[in-house]
Write a protein that holds these residues in place. Structure first.
Motif, mmCIF file in Angstrom:
data_model
loop_
_atom_site.group_PDB
_atom_site.id
_atom_site.type_symbol
_atom_site.label_atom_id
_atom_site.label_comp_id
_atom_site.label_asym_id
_atom_site.label_seq_id
_atom_site.Cartn_x
_atom_site.Cartn_y
_atom_site.Cartn_z
ATOM 1 N N ARG A 63 0.793 14.622 -20.802
ATOM 2 C CA ARG A 63 0.462 15.907 -20.220
ATOM 3 C C ARG A 63 1.406 16.976 -20.771
ATOM 4 N N CYS A 64 0.851 18.075 -21.175
ATOM 5 C CA CYS A 64 1.682 19.186 -21.654
ATOM 6 C C CYS A 64 2.558 19.693 -20.517
ATOM 7 N N ASN A 65 3.832 19.889 -20.819
ATOM 8 C CA ASN A 65 4.751 20.325 -19.774
ATOM 9 C C ASN A 65 4.609 21.785 -19.392
ATOM 10 N N VAL A 66 3.888 22.534 -20.189
ATOM 11 C CA VAL A 66 3.696 23.950 -19.872
ATOM 12 C C VAL A 66 2.396 24.162 -19.101
ATOM 13 N N CYS A 67 1.294 23.727 -19.690
ATOM 14 C CA CYS A 67 -0.004 24.008 -19.068
ATOM 15 C C CYS A 67 -0.559 22.805 -18.326
ATOM 16 N N SER A 68 0.126 21.674 -18.434
ATOM 17 C CA SER A 68 -0.238 20.421 -17.779
ATOM 18 C C SER A 68 -1.635 19.919 -18.119
ATOM 19 N N PHE A 85 4.500 18.973 -25.573
ATOM 20 C CA PHE A 85 3.887 20.301 -25.547
ATOM 21 C C PHE A 85 2.612 20.288 -26.369
ATOM 22 N N CYS A 86 1.558 20.874 -25.842
ATOM 23 C CA CYS A 86 0.351 21.005 -26.646
ATOM 24 C C CYS A 86 0.561 22.136 -27.648
ATOM 25 N N LEU A 87 -0.170 22.086 -28.752
ATOM 26 C CA LEU A 87 0.071 23.076 -29.799
ATOM 27 C C LEU A 87 -0.159 24.520 -29.352
ATOM 28 N N PRO A 88 -1.193 24.803 -28.585
ATOM 29 C CA PRO A 88 -1.342 26.192 -28.122
ATOM 30 C C PRO A 88 -0.115 26.699 -27.362
ATOM 31 N N CYS A 89 0.501 25.820 -26.574
ATOM 32 C CA CYS A 89 1.702 26.231 -25.845
ATOM 33 C C CYS A 89 2.896 26.378 -26.784
ATOM 34 N N VAL A 90 2.943 25.535 -27.814
ATOM 35 C CA VAL A 90 4.008 25.681 -28.805
ATOM 36 C C VAL A 90 3.896 27.046 -29.468
HETATM 37 ZN ZN LIG Z 1 0.051 23.290 -23.066
#
Ligand SMILES: [Zn+2]
Ligand SMILES: [Zn+2]
Length: 123
Positions: A63-68, A85-90
């Protein structure tokens, strides 16, 4: 502690960014029946269906730590830098990442086009 539920799929893991989807049988950091494995992050894990070896398992994603949102381990979908982290959040927080991570995702940006262009099979 041996529970039958360990062997049954808990659900289906679906990457938010690519078309990957697969049933997972465990979520967490310590997959069952593994002796020396401790994952760095809470992961969606599938017991390797291609081997009878109980120690074998596949990490599908996390799970992405920013957007989950759920993202797979593919380099075009997520990076691991202390956390997942997912790439969009990166991209949104690119200045917060070190040079090596930036280079990694920049490479992905040039090879993979538009992560959002998911093919739609529905008509
Ligand atoms: Zn994310
Ligand atoms: Zn993916």
């Amino acid at each position: 502690m041996a529970s039958e539920t360990e062997h049954l799929p808990l659900g289906v893991f679906e990457c938010h960014l690519c078309a990957l989807s697969a049933p997972y049988s465990y979520v967490g950091q310590k997959p069952p029946n593994t002796w020396s494995v401790f994952l760095l992050e809470e992961s969606y894990v599938l017991k390797d269906p291609f081997t009878a070896n109980k120690d074998k398992f596949l990490v599908l994603g996390s799970r992405c730590n920013v957007c989950s949102r759920l993202v797979c381990m593919g380099p075009e979908c997520s990076v691991f830098y202390a956390k997942r982290f997912c790439l969009p959040c990166v991209w949104e927080n690119i200045v917060a990442f070190p040079q090596e991570i930036r280079q990694d995702v920049e490479k992905q940006k040039t090879t993979a086009k538009m992560p959002c262009s998911k093919p739609s099979f529905r008509t």
